[in-house]
Design a protein around this motif. Structure first.
Motif, PDB file in Angstrom:
ATOM      1  N   TYR A  40      33.374  44.131  49.624  1.00 60.42           N
ATOM      2  CA  TYR A  40      33.624  43.250  48.799  1.00 60.42           C
ATOM      3  C   TYR A  40      34.176  42.062  49.484  1.00 60.42           C
ATOM      4  N   SER A  41      34.753  42.243  50.430  1.00 64.58           N
ATOM      5  CA  SER A  41      35.798  41.093  51.347  1.00 64.58           C
ATOM      6  C   SER A  41      35.138  40.557  52.377  1.00 64.58           C
ATOM      7  N   VAL A  90      40.250  40.899  38.986  1.00 64.65           N
ATOM      8  CA  VAL A  90      39.119  41.464  39.315  1.00 64.65           C
ATOM      9  C   VAL A  90      37.963  40.524  39.837  1.00 64.65           C
ATOM     10  N   GLY A  91      36.899  41.010  40.409  1.00 68.24           N
ATOM     11  CA  GLY A  91      35.845  40.233  40.933  1.00 68.24           C
ATOM     12  C   GLY A  91      34.264  40.451  40.868  1.00 68.24           C
ATOM     13  N   ASP A  92      33.551  39.847  40.842  1.00 62.28           N
ATOM     14  CA  ASP A  92      32.016  40.182  40.582  1.00 62.28           C
ATOM     15  C   ASP A  92      31.290  38.932  41.443  1.00 62.28           C
ATOM     16  N   ARG A  93      30.142  39.451  41.904  1.00 56.90           N
ATOM     17  CA  ARG A  93      29.158  38.409  42.733  1.00 56.90           C
ATOM     18  C   ARG A  93      28.884  37.267  42.058  1.00 56.90           C
ATOM     19  N   HIS A  94      28.812  37.204  40.639  1.00 56.15           N
ATOM     20  CA  HIS A  94      28.120  35.997  39.834  1.00 56.15           C
ATOM     21  C   HIS A  94      29.149  35.642  38.891  1.00 56.15           C
ATOM     22  N   ARG A  95      29.700  34.598  38.645  1.00 58.58           N
ATOM     23  CA  ARG A  95      30.775  34.130  37.717  1.00 58.58           C
ATOM     24  C   ARG A  95      30.138  34.698  35.966  1.00 58.58           C
TER      25      ARG A  95
END
Length: 220
Positions: A43-44, A182-187
């Motif tokens: 992810y990074s 937290v994170g994701d590929r698309h907003r």
């Protein structure tokens, strides 16, 4: 039917949720644990197809982890790891998501993000499906230590974060998703899932709110 509901509740989604009876709140308990979901280089690292542009999220996870350690609460890290390219332990999930080949043992994308490697006293949960609870001993470990609240951070919002949140609730722990950690590929996926989690299965709080909660707990 759809037009009738729109007329009654309004076109705004939050209004529809309120009209439908969603959006209650759960009080945070006094015995929290921090679960860092899949802090993997997949992810990074910009060269990874799963890259989420996670630099700011990683910084916030480090801050949250340090605060949890200072407050003396247990920290769990999860990792997705498969024994071989067949992905037998992942079953249909491995077949459905070809990108999971990046989590086969030996693939550098499966390694922990620099600065988020397990530290002494922290516990690592190896999982093969989205939820940190499915097929693991996490629920038993939390129950044994009388944990009542699970602070959830990591990747990705629409997948493993959401699944972990739902299972946390179903196992009787108050799930708290740290919204900007937290994170994701698309907003769009990130925002819509946080909105849905807040309405239906967990609490969604900012990093500052969670840090304040941890400070209050330390003082108590």
């Amino acid at each position: 039917m759809t037009d009738q509901i729109t007329t009654i509740a309004g076109a705004d989604l939050s209004g529809d949720y309120t009209f439908s009876g969603f959006g209650g709140s759960l009080p945070l308990g006094s015995r929290p644990a921090l679960v860092i979901v899949d802090p993997a280089k997949a992810y990074s690292e910009p060269s990874s197809p799963l890259y989420v542009g996670a630099e700011e999220v990683v910084t916030r996870i480090r801050t949250l982890r340090a605060a949890a350690s200072a407050a003396g609460i247990p920290v769990y890290l999860t990792q997705v790891l498969y024994d071989d390219d067949a992905g037998v332990l992942g079953g249909l999930f491995f077949s459905k998501v070809p990108a999971l080949r990046h989590f086969v043992a030996g693939n550098p994308f499966s390694d922990f993000i620099d600065g988020l490697e397990p530290q002494p006293g922290e516990m690592v949960i190896t999982k093969h499906y989205p939820s940190a609870f499915h097929g693991t001993s996490l629920a038993a470990a939390l129950t044994a230590t009388k944990i009542d609240t699970v602070l959830i951070t990591g990747f990705s919002t629409s997948g493993c974060i959401r699944a972990t949140t739902i299972d946390s609730l179903q196992h009787g722990f108050v799930p708290v998703v740290v919204s900007n950690a937290v994170g994701d590929r698309h907003r769009e996926a990130h925002d819509s899932n946080l909105r849905d989690i807040a309405a239906k299965c967990g609490e969604v709080r900012s990093l500052d709110q969670v840090l304040s909660y941890l400070r209050t707990r330390s003082e108590a």
